[in-house]
Design an enzyme around this catalytic site. Sequence first.
Site, PDB file in Angstrom:
ATOM      1  N   ASP A  84       0.810  -1.218   0.000  1.00  0.00           N
ATOM      2  CA  ASP A  84       0.000   0.000   0.000  1.00  0.00           C
ATOM      3  C   ASP A  84       0.849   1.276   0.000  1.00  0.00           C
ATOM      4  O   ASP A  84       1.855   1.378   0.700  1.00  0.00           O
ATOM      5  CB  ASP A  84      -0.905   0.038   1.246  1.00  0.00           C
ATOM      6  CG  ASP A  84      -1.944  -1.073   1.254  1.00  0.00           C
ATOM      7  OD1 ASP A  84      -2.043  -1.816   0.263  1.00  0.00           O
ATOM      8  OD2 ASP A  84      -2.675  -1.181   2.267  1.00  0.00           O
ATOM      9  N   GLN A 140      -4.473   2.012  -2.297  1.00  0.00           N
ATOM     10  CA  GLN A 140      -4.431   0.645  -2.857  1.00  0.00           C
ATOM     11  C   GLN A 140      -4.770   0.612  -4.347  1.00  0.00           C
ATOM     12  O   GLN A 140      -5.478  -0.290  -4.802  1.00  0.00           O
ATOM     13  CB  GLN A 140      -5.434  -0.242  -2.115  1.00  0.00           C
ATOM     14  CG  GLN A 140      -5.016  -0.634  -0.709  1.00  0.00           C
ATOM     15  CD  GLN A 140      -5.734  -1.898  -0.264  1.00  0.00           C
ATOM     16  OE1 GLN A 140      -6.950  -1.954  -0.289  1.00  0.00           O
ATOM     17  NE2 GLN A 140      -4.979  -2.899   0.139  1.00  0.00           N
ATOM     18  N   TYR A 143      -3.517  -2.747  -5.697  1.00  0.00           N
ATOM     19  CA  TYR A 143      -4.277  -3.895  -5.183  1.00  0.00           C
ATOM     20  C   TYR A 143      -5.706  -3.912  -5.741  1.00  0.00           C
ATOM     21  O   TYR A 143      -6.204  -4.951  -6.180  1.00  0.00           O
ATOM     22  CB  TYR A 143      -4.279  -3.810  -3.656  1.00  0.00           C
ATOM     23  CG  TYR A 143      -4.943  -4.958  -2.938  1.00  0.00           C
ATOM     24  CD1 TYR A 143      -4.259  -6.166  -2.738  1.00  0.00           C
ATOM     25  CD2 TYR A 143      -6.227  -4.839  -2.423  1.00  0.00           C
ATOM     26  CE1 TYR A 143      -4.856  -7.205  -2.043  1.00  0.00           C
ATOM     27  CE2 TYR A 143      -6.828  -5.877  -1.730  1.00  0.00           C
ATOM     28  CZ  TYR A 143      -6.132  -7.059  -1.538  1.00  0.00           C
ATOM     29  OH  TYR A 143      -6.724  -8.099  -0.847  1.00  0.00           O
ATOM     30  N   TYR A 175     -12.634  -6.751   5.362  1.00  0.00           N
ATOM     31  CA  TYR A 175     -11.462  -6.701   6.254  1.00  0.00           C
ATOM     32  C   TYR A 175     -11.540  -7.887   7.221  1.00  0.00           C
ATOM     33  O   TYR A 175     -12.505  -8.026   7.962  1.00  0.00           O
ATOM     34  CB  TYR A 175     -11.408  -5.348   6.967  1.00  0.00           C
ATOM     35  CG  TYR A 175     -10.906  -4.250   6.034  1.00  0.00           C
ATOM     36  CD1 TYR A 175      -9.589  -3.799   6.114  1.00  0.00           C
ATOM     37  CD2 TYR A 175     -11.731  -3.706   5.058  1.00  0.00           C
ATOM     38  CE1 TYR A 175      -9.109  -2.821   5.242  1.00  0.00           C
ATOM     39  CE2 TYR A 175     -11.265  -2.722   4.184  1.00  0.00           C
ATOM     40  CZ  TYR A 175      -9.949  -2.294   4.283  1.00  0.00           C
ATOM     41  OH  TYR A 175      -9.477  -1.327   3.422  1.00  0.00           O
TER      42      TYR A 175
END
Length: 236
Positions: A84, A140, A143, A175
Site C-alpha cells: 500500500d 491501494q 491492489y 477486512y
Amino acid sequence: MKKIALVTGGSKGIGSAIVNHLITLGYQVIATYNTTKPNEKIENVLFKKLDISCFDSCSKLLEELDALGLYPNILINNAGITNDAMFHKMTPESWENVINVNLRSLFNLTQPIFTRMRENKFGRIINISSINANKGQAGQVNYCASKAGTQGFTKALALEGARHGITVNTVSPGYTETDMVNKMKPEVLDSIKKSIPVGRLASVNEIAAQVGFLISDSAAYTTGANFEVNGAMYCS
Ligand code: CAA
C-alpha cells in the site's frame, strides 16, 4: 471421482482456514506456500513451495502432482499480496509486484488446470478477490486494480467453463483477521473497523465457509458470480 483441491497461499490466513475447512469436508488438499513454511504435518494435506508468478514453477508442480495421481480438479486462487501507498508515492516496483502476484499469476495454474477440467467435464475454481475491488480504497490503486481484474477473469472463464461442468466464482472478503490487515497502521485500522456495520473484522473461518459451499456439488448452478463476505461494509 476423487476431489482434489489445490489452495495457493495455504499456509496462513484465509488460505490456511480454507485448507482446514476442506479437510473437514473430506477433500484431499494440496496447499502451496511461498515464504511461510508450515511446521506441522496435516493429514490429507500436501504442502508445496511455489512461486505462483513463475509459469515454469507452476508447470513443474502440476507435472509432479500428475505423477502422484493428485492432479487437482478444484482450484482456489487465494495467494495475494498488498503493497500500500498513496498513488503519488507508489513506485513502479510496487505496482508491478502487486499486479504480477495477484493478477498476472492467475494464468499460470488456472490455464493448465482448466484445460484438464474441460477434458474431465468437472471443475471448481474460486478466485479470492476483495471488497476493495468494488469499493475502491485510497492507498491501494495497485491492489484494487489487481482484485477488480480477478473479477473480470472469473466472469469470462465462467462463460467458457459453463458447458463443461466447470464453475468459476469469486469470493470477495471484507477486512478479515489476517496478518495482511493487522500490519496496517493501528489508527487507520481502527477507523476502518468503525466503518464496518457488523462492528468487527471477519474471521478467516467465515471466508472459508463460503468457499466450502461454492465447491460443493450443491453449487453446480452457481457460476460467474461474486460473493461479498464483508459485514455489509460495502453492498454492491
Ligand atoms: N481517502 C482519501 N485521502 C486519504 C485517505 C482516504 N481514505 N486516507 C488518507 N488520505 C490522505 C491523507 O489525508 C493525506 O493527505 P495530505 O497529504 O494531503 O494530508 C494523504 O492521503 C496521505 O495519508 P497518510 O498520512 O495516511 O499516508 P501514508 O503514506 O502515511 O500512508 C497508507 C498511506 C499506507 C496507504 C495508509 O493511508 C493506509 O494504510 N491506508 C489504508 C489502506 C488499506 O485499507 N489497506 C488494506 C490492507 S488489507 C487488505 O487489502 C485486505 C483486503 O482485501 C481488504
